[in-house]
Scaffold this motif. Sequence first.
Motif, short mmCIF file in Angstrom:
data_model
loop_
_atom_site.label_atom_id
_atom_site.label_comp_id
_atom_site.label_asym_id
_atom_site.label_seq_id
_atom_site.Cartn_x
_atom_site.Cartn_y
_atom_site.Cartn_z
N GLY A 164 0.09 -8.71 82.61
CA GLY A 164 -0.20 -9.92 81.84
C GLY A 164 -1.68 -10.21 81.77
N LYS A 165 -2.35 -10.19 82.90
CA LYS A 165 -3.79 -10.47 82.94
C LYS A 165 -4.56 -9.39 82.19
CE LYS A 165 -7.65 -11.44 86.07
NZ LYS A 165 -8.59 -10.61 85.28
N THR A 166 -4.16 -8.14 82.36
CA THR A 166 -4.84 -7.03 81.69
C THR A 166 -4.76 -7.18 80.18
OG1 THR A 166 -4.34 -5.56 83.53
CG2 THR A 166 -4.96 -4.52 81.45
N ILE A 167 -3.57 -7.51 79.69
CA ILE A 167 -3.38 -7.64 78.24
C ILE A 167 -4.10 -8.87 77.70
CG2 ILE A 167 -1.64 -8.09 76.46
CD1 ILE A 167 0.21 -6.21 78.14
N LEU A 168 -4.02 -9.99 78.43
CA LEU A 168 -4.74 -11.18 77.98
C LEU A 168 -6.24 -10.92 77.93
CD1 LEU A 168 -4.77 -14.16 77.15
CD2 LEU A 168 -4.94 -14.75 79.58
N ASP A 169 -6.78 -10.27 78.92
CA ASP A 169 -8.22 -9.97 78.93
C ASP A 169 -8.60 -9.09 77.74
OD1 ASP A 169 -8.49 -11.41 81.24
OD2 ASP A 169 -8.61 -9.69 82.58
N PHE A 170 -7.78 -8.09 77.46
CA PHE A 170 -8.08 -7.20 76.33
C PHE A 170 -7.98 -7.96 75.01
CE2 PHE A 170 -6.51 -4.36 72.93
CZ PHE A 170 -7.64 -3.55 72.81
N GLU A 171 -6.92 -8.75 74.83
CA GLU A 171 -6.75 -9.48 73.58
C GLU A 171 -7.83 -10.55 73.40
OE1 GLU A 171 -2.84 -10.88 72.73
OE2 GLU A 171 -1.90 -8.92 72.98
#
Length: 680
Positions: free
Chosen positions: A225-232
């Motif tokens: 979740g954190k990885t995807i939010l950071d990328f987006e």
Amino acid sequence: MRLAKICYSALAASLMLTACKKEKEEATTEKVPGFDVSSLDSTGKACDDFDTYANGGWKKKNPIPGTESRWGAFGILDKENKEVRLRSIIEEISNKKDRKNRSEEQQIADYYQSFLDTATIEKRGLTPLKPYLDKINEVKSLKDLSSVTGELQKVGVSNVIGFGVEGDLRNSKINALYQGQSGLSLGEKSYYERTDSSTVKVRTEFVKHVDKMFSMATWADPNPGKTILDFETKLAKLQLTNVELRDPVKTYNKMAFKDFEKLTPDFDLKTFSDKQDVKADTVIVQNKAYLQNLNTLLKATPLATLKLYTKWQLLSRFAGYLPKNFDQEDFRFFSTVMRGTKQQRNRTERAIRSTDGLLGMPLGKLFAKKYFPEDDKKKVSEMIENVRTVYGERIDKLTWMSDSTKAKAHKKLKAFTYKIGYPDKWKDYSSIDIAPDKLFENVISASLYQNKEAVEKIGKEVDKKEWGMTPQTVNAYYNPLNNEVVFPAGILQPPFYNRDADDAINYGGIIAVIGHEFTHGFDDQGSQFDDEGNLKNWWTAADRTNFDKLTKKYIDYFSGIEALPGFKINGALTIGENVADLGGLTLAYHALEKSLKGKAEPAPIDGFNWKQRFFLGWAQVWHMNTTNEALQNQVQTDPHSPAKDRINGPLPHLKEFQTAWDCTPGSKMSLPDSSRIVIW
């Protein structure tokens, strides 16, 4: 093919609805009053808050159902169309025997059954995703990623780049390939930037949502979740705002395809395109800087993160077709957290809507045959011509436009075409393979059909007879490339069009809708297209300056309205729809006034004269209750103003409203002549 650019200006945002338990006979024969006086709030004052006055009683009697995030005239009628009328059609087909393979009846019945077959869906689990997951896991380079994401886009899985096909904005007779930004799970960049507590909560819940989806899938990726939010979040910073996307000139950058490929040297756009069967010599790029900056971002992002993001997009795309726990968690975040919807519809209701979403036109053919009287098409045609006449008269009276520009405005108005009810010809869907026990594969088959249909249009002549909405849709639209207005059968029913109502109610309803769509041809976007549907200036410099000054005032006016504490309307995002509402009301009122010339004054009905009933007709088509979450989402993402402000917003600018309701100077619904904005 997925592209965040839509060339149609629609009347209303798409609504999600609940089941209707009325019998079919009620839906087709029951007479509906022109205006139900129980909808009024007698404690309210028309000149202070017309929405509350006209709709306060209705709002108290019609709380938002648990399965909805907002509830109003569009939703109630759409519920009737889909969950009564379409349901009866689907069930009738499903009860037939010996349906011919690949016939529309077989496709409808078997897709409906496949959605209801939860036992098979549960048994299969995530197995249908495995071929795609294997390819993602095998990615070892950005080139590999471009191949896999291209293949995924072919079946509707979003990524950082999207393709779409429609008429060339500068040569509207020929279809062109468009490229646009994509890939934000939360839909719009403001969700990644705002620091208010409500938006921060959405981001926090998004992280939890992704984590839970990965956990249920038993994927061992750490902190997804954190990885995807950071990328987006990084991706969002590169993208244009939804206001910037409204500018057709700045987002039209046509180039040779070989030059397009060079914009992302580390992400292989040729492979990405080939996997989607795209063959084009040119492409219209939305934002060159986005692609160049995107290349830098992708190159700097660990490949593991990009693979994780791609897995997420795959899982999110198909969550609604997977076992119950994925489906429910997807609903919890995207419907409950983001829009305030409390409960999911039952499976049968969702099966009807899913079938409509996948096979809407075959269903629409049956819907139109059964529920749309041909007499209504003739009546609506007459209404459209009345609006065209009045629009011409309004153009002649404009004081801010020169005669030379007026002549070209008349030329465009005369060239307007329209479609009513349903298409004159129907597409062939027989190549879509549908089985009663393979929901996932059915969705894939339909997605491949849509991709094939799109890519085969590139470079070919535009089919002017094609529709952008199904007949059962409760909406309408203006297409600037065809210079046409389109009114599906679905909206040509009460309260929008009521054959049993007085003229004043219908003029405030369907005629204002028609006027709204006509005005889209002359709003901030539509006014940049000529009579042939091409992006081409037909204004003098002085006239365009005058128009821009008027729209800027209207932008500022709506930007001052607070929909919720801390959430003001984005006047620049909603300007097209707001101008269309103001124009639609103006045209409808003067068309009604014109129709009454030389006739006896209509007698009051329920104590209201025809002028008052016109505005009551306008108010009732927009009455709506909305959750705070849906309202927040709408303000950030939707080019339509909230329903309350669509009702109240334009009225102070109409002197006719002040006269009809005897509003005194200084009342909240009145403006002095010097402050009123008159555009068309």
